[in-house]
Design an enzyme around this catalytic site. Structure first.
Site, mmCIF file in Angstrom:
data_model
loop_
_atom_site.group_PDB
_atom_site.id
_atom_site.type_symbol
_atom_site.label_atom_id
_atom_site.label_comp_id
_atom_site.label_asym_id
_atom_site.label_seq_id
_atom_site.Cartn_x
_atom_site.Cartn_y
_atom_site.Cartn_z
ATOM 1 N N GLY A 1 0.818 -1.205 0.000
ATOM 2 C CA GLY A 1 0.000 0.000 0.000
ATOM 3 C C GLY A 1 0.848 1.249 0.000
ATOM 4 O O GLY A 1 2.051 1.213 0.325
ATOM 5 N N LYS B 1 7.449 -0.788 6.339
ATOM 6 C CA LYS B 1 6.888 0.538 6.080
ATOM 7 C C LYS B 1 8.037 1.529 5.940
ATOM 8 O O LYS B 1 8.748 1.822 6.907
ATOM 9 C CB LYS B 1 5.955 0.935 7.229
ATOM 10 C CG LYS B 1 5.299 2.286 7.015
ATOM 11 C CD LYS B 1 4.297 2.556 8.124
ATOM 12 C CE LYS B 1 3.599 3.884 7.894
ATOM 13 N NZ LYS B 1 2.601 4.169 8.940
ATOM 14 N N ASP C 1 -4.156 9.464 14.552
ATOM 15 C CA ASP C 1 -4.628 9.247 13.177
ATOM 16 C C ASP C 1 -5.534 8.014 13.119
ATOM 17 O O ASP C 1 -5.335 7.109 12.302
ATOM 18 C CB ASP C 1 -3.441 9.085 12.225
ATOM 19 C CG ASP C 1 -3.861 9.202 10.757
ATOM 20 O OD1 ASP C 1 -4.932 9.809 10.498
ATOM 21 O OD2 ASP C 1 -3.141 8.693 9.886
#
Length: 463
Positions: free
Chosen positions: A19, A41, A132
């Site tokens: 992603g 990540k 978030d």
């Protein structure tokens, strides 16, 4: 960011892109040392030492989080100007965002949101605010198991240094609390506001505030009340509406004061909704059984089932209407039964004595067959008719010319007739006798039946 496919980052070989985000790209990596797949990540390239310092401090903090609703962090490091985190790899990478598009079943939405809140409670107690919270940061290893991920932009509550860049707002506009949107101090209740927005989206299918630009969305968060969830989805329970109003309050003091409190309230509402669902299933069953009994004219059963239903739901108009009809039918049925019993118990108009005498008179007129009525069998032929025709010789006295008696002669004995057997009865005579006997038996049977019938009639009249 430069494409890193098929490159080596530390001990991790990057083999696929999972992603992309505004600040990072997630790769599927292979760790040969442990023979496992991991999620790597990689943050966007930053040469600013402040960003690197912030990243390292937060990486150490989130790596210490070990909770069943938090995606575990295995490692973090820096290679050149690339900063990266190594996390548990979730096959297919399904997130809560993939389950949106239409309202979710309320109990499921409440339970999944409670998983996120349990993760937040664990992090908040360790001084970490996520900042978030959104469906894209909630991974779904299973349909009923949520993992909160991406603490990469979290802020340590006890950090006295301001690591965020000047005038930079960290978070996603659609889920951002008013104090976060205006740059005011934040705390754990900021995450709870975002969790409330996630719940709102799950049960209605859309976020409470939407606009063409992120700044317009933030303005609505600050100044406008959220639309009532039931205007978007009328099936939402008032219990959920109340939870949402409290979670989305503009002032932090009016919200839930901890993730644990909010999670407990959501689970309580989920239990109540589940109980209501079971009650609805029970009530539907009671109505169907009552309706079937009414249609089959089993009014007692219909009344019993419908009364239970009305006790559970007094405002059910269909149940009350059908119960009234069943009670009316039950009353008519009882009245008809009572009238029928009275008719059966009603006495005849003529005196019972006269009826008894008349019945006795009728009995007296019946002549039963007598023993004397049996015809006598035919008499046997007289024995004399079968006797021999030879005359019987007897001694006769002789006249004597003189007075002197003659010498006495011995008398000749009479010849006795031979005994003869009775003549055999003819076949015709035997058949006639048998027929006569059968007639007598039939007559007796008929007479007995007549007597029984008269006795039954007399018994009925005497009642």
């Amino acid at each position: 960011m430069t494409e890193l496919l098929n490159t080596q980052l530390g001990q991790y070989h990057l083999i696929d892109i999972v992603g992309r985000g505004g600040m990072s790209t997630v790769y599927k990596g292979y760790q040969e040392a442990l023979d496992r797949f991991v999620a790597v990540k990689v943050l966007s390239s930053h040469r600013d030492p402040q960003f690197a310092a912030r990243f390292k401090r937060e990486a150490r903090a989130i790596a210490a989080l070990q909770h069943h609703n938090i995606l575990p962090v295995y490692d973090f490091n820096q290679q050149g100007d690339l900063l990266y985190l190594v996390l548990q790899y979730i096959e297919n990478g399904t997130t809560l965002a993939n389950m949106l598009g239409r309202p979710m079943q309320p109990v499921t939405a409440l339970r999944l949101t409670s998983h996120v809140l349990e993760a937040l409670e664990y992090a908040h107690k360790r001084g970490i605010i996520h900042r978030d919270i959104k469906p894209g940061n909630v991974l779904m290893p299973a349909p009923n198991w949520a993992l909160l991920a991406d603490f990469g932009i979290a802020k340590l509550m006890n950090d006295n240094q301001r690591l965020t860049l000047a005038n930079q707002i960290i978070g996603t506009a659609a889920y951002m609390a008013p104090e976060q949107a205006t740059g005011r101090p934040i705390d754990a209740r900021t995450d709870l506001y975002a969790a409330g927005v996630v719940l709102y989206e799950l049960v209605t299918g859309r976020v409470p505030f939407d606009a063409d630009t992120p700044m317009a969305v933030l303005t609505k968060h600050v100044y406008e009340p959220p639309p009532a969830a039931r205007t978007l989805n009328p099936d939402i329970s008032p219990l959920i509406e109340h939870v949402l109003q409290r979670a989305l309050a503009k002032e932090p003091s009016e919200r839930f004061q901890s993730a644990a409190d909010m999670s407990a309230e959501l689970l309580k509402v989920a239990g109540q909704l589940e109980q209501q669902r079971q009650s609805r299933i029970q009530m539907t069953g009671l109505y169907e059984i009552g309706l079937e009994a009414f249609q089959q004219k089993r009014f007692n059963d219909a009344v019993g089932q419908l009364r239970k239903l009305v006790e559970l739901d007094p405002d059910n108009e269909d149940a009350n209407e059908l119960l009234g009809a069943a009670l009316d039918a039950q009353g008519r049925e009882k009245l008809e039964a009572r009238q029928q019993v009275e008719r059966l118990n009603q006495k005849p108009s003529s005196p019972p004595a006269a009826s008894s005498k008349q019945a006795a008179g009728n009995l007296a007129t019946i002549r039963l067959p007598q023993i004397d009525d049996i015809p006598a069998p035919p008499k046997p032929v007289a024995a004399a008719q079968n006797a021999p025709t030879t005359p019987i010789v007897t001694a006769q006295p002789l006249a004597s010319s003189s007075t002197q008696p003659l010498p006495e002669q011995p008398a000749t004995p009479a010849i006795a007739p031979k005994p003869t057997a009775p003549a055999p009865t003819s076949a015709a005579s035997t058949a006639a006798a048998a027929g006569s006997n059968k007639s007598v038996i039939i007559a007796w049977v008929i007479a007995g039946a007549v007597v029984v019938a008269l006795i039954v009639a007399l018994f009925v009249l005497l009642r």
